[in-house]
Design an enzyme around this catalytic site. Structure first.
Site, PDB file in Angstrom:
ATOM      1  N   ASN A 133       0.829  -1.216   0.000  1.00  0.00           N
ATOM      2  CA  ASN A 133       0.000   0.000   0.000  1.00  0.00           C
ATOM      3  C   ASN A 133       0.865   1.269   0.000  1.00  0.00           C
ATOM      4  OD1 ASN A 133       1.011   0.024   2.580  1.00  0.00           O
ATOM      5  ND2 ASN A 133      -0.961   0.005   3.633  1.00  0.00           N
ATOM      6  N   HIS A 135       3.394   1.850   2.108  1.00  0.00           N
ATOM      7  CA  HIS A 135       3.954   2.251   3.405  1.00  0.00           C
ATOM      8  C   HIS A 135       5.473   2.134   3.420  1.00  0.00           C
ATOM      9  CE1 HIS A 135       3.385  -2.004   5.425  1.00  0.00           C
ATOM     10  NE2 HIS A 135       4.602  -1.882   4.982  1.00  0.00           N
TER      11      HIS A 135
END
Ligand code: GLP
Length: 246
Positions: A133, A135
Site C-alpha cells: 500500500n 507504506h
C-alpha cells in the site's frame, strides 16, 4: 532520485548490499537505518557474504531499525529483533544495534526515547522496503510527512501482507512502533529496495505521481539523495526515461 533496475531479485539485493558495504568502508562509524521484510533477506545474506569475504569491520558502526511489532518481546521469534539477529546481527560485529522495545510499558515514552536516540546519532543511510500500500516502515497511507517515531495501528492491508509470516495468522500484532516519515527523511541517504510483481503498481505510483500522503513512499521525491533499487518485475511500470541504470 536514482532508479537502478536489475534483472532479478538476487541482483537487486547484491547491488543494495554493495551500497551498504561501500558506505561502511567510507565511514567505519556509520549509523545505519535498517529494514525488515522478505525483500531484505537476500540483501542481508549478501551483506554477510561480503562482510566475510572482504573482512568488513562493523565494530564502530551502529544501527537503528525502522520498526518493531508492539506486544512482542525481542525474544519472540516473530519480532523484528529476532529477524535482525537471524539475518544480520548474529553474523557481523556491529558496535550497537537498536530497535524499539515492543513491550515497553509506556508506548509514547518509548517512541520518544527512540526518536531522540536516532536524532542524536544521525542516520547516515536508511534502508527501506515498500509495503503493497506504499507504506515505509509502518507509516501507513495518510501519515503526515513530518511525523515522528510513534506507536501506530496497522491497516488491514498490512495485516494481510504480513500475517502469513506468523505460524498462526491471528497472532500478528495489530500495533507497532515505527520511525516517522519526518525521522526517515532526516537520513543523509536513503536506499529503497523493491522486488517482485506485487510492488509494480505501487512503486510506479510512488515515483511518477506527485508526492502525496496517500502514498507514503512518494515522500522520497522530496529527498536529495535517494537510490531506488528494483528488479525488472517491480520496475515494470516505470518508463525508461526515469531509469538511471538498467
Ligand atoms: C513490513 C515492514 C516494512 C517493509 C514491508 C515490505 O511491513 N514494516 O518496513 O518495507 O514489510 O515487506 P516485504 O519486503 O516482505 O514485501
Amino acid at each position: 532520485m536514482k532508479i537502478i533496475v536489475k534483472n532479478s531479485k538476487l541482483e537487486a539485493a547484491k547491488y543494495a548490499a554493495r551500497l551498504l558495504a561501500e558506505e561502511l568502508k567510507a565511514k567505519p562509524d556509520a549509523v545505519f537505518g535498517l529494514a525488515t521484510g522478505r525483500t531484505m533477506e537476500p540483501l542481508y545474506a549478501e551483506l554477510c557474504a561480503i562482510a566475510e569475504s572482504e573482512n568488513l569491520d562493523f565494530s564502530r558502526a551502529r544501527s537503528f531499525n525502522l520498526d518493531e511489532y508492539a506486544g512482542l518481546p525481542g525474544s519472540d521469534v516473530n519480532s523484528y529483533r529476532a529477524y535482525m539477529q537471524m539475518h544480520l546481527f548474529d553474523h557481523v560485529n556491529f558496535k550497537e544495534t537498536n530497535l524499539p522495545d515492543g513491550v515497553a510499558p509506556d508506548a509514547e515514552a518509548e517512541a520518544k526515547r527512540y526518536d531522540d536516540a536516532i536524532k542524536a546519532a544521525g542516520l547516515d543511510v536508511q534502508l527501506l522496503g515498500i509495503g503493497n500500500n506504499g507504506h515505509i516502515g509502518f507509516n501507513e497511507p495518510e501519515t503526515a510527512f513530518d511525523s515522528r517515531t510513534r506507536h501506530v495501528k496497522l491497516t488491514e492491508a498490512t495485516i494481510e501482507q504480513n500475517q502469513g509470516l506468523f505460524p498462526k495468522p491471528e497472532d500478528m500484532p495489530r500495533y507497532a512502533f515505527t520511525m516517522g516519515i519526518g525521522t526517515i527523511m532526516e537520513a543523509k541517504k536513503i536506499i529503497l529496495v523493491a522486488t517482485g510483481s506485487a510492488k509494480t503498481g505501487i512503486l510506479a505510483e510512488a515515483v511518477l505521481k506527485p508526492a502525496s500522503e496517500h502514498v507514503p513512499a512518494s515522500v522520497l521525491q522530496n529527498h536529495a539523495d535517494v537510490v531506488i533499487v528494483a528488479d525488472k518485475e517491480a520496475a515494470a511500470a516505470i518508463p525508461a526515461e526515469y531509469i538511471t541504470e538498467a
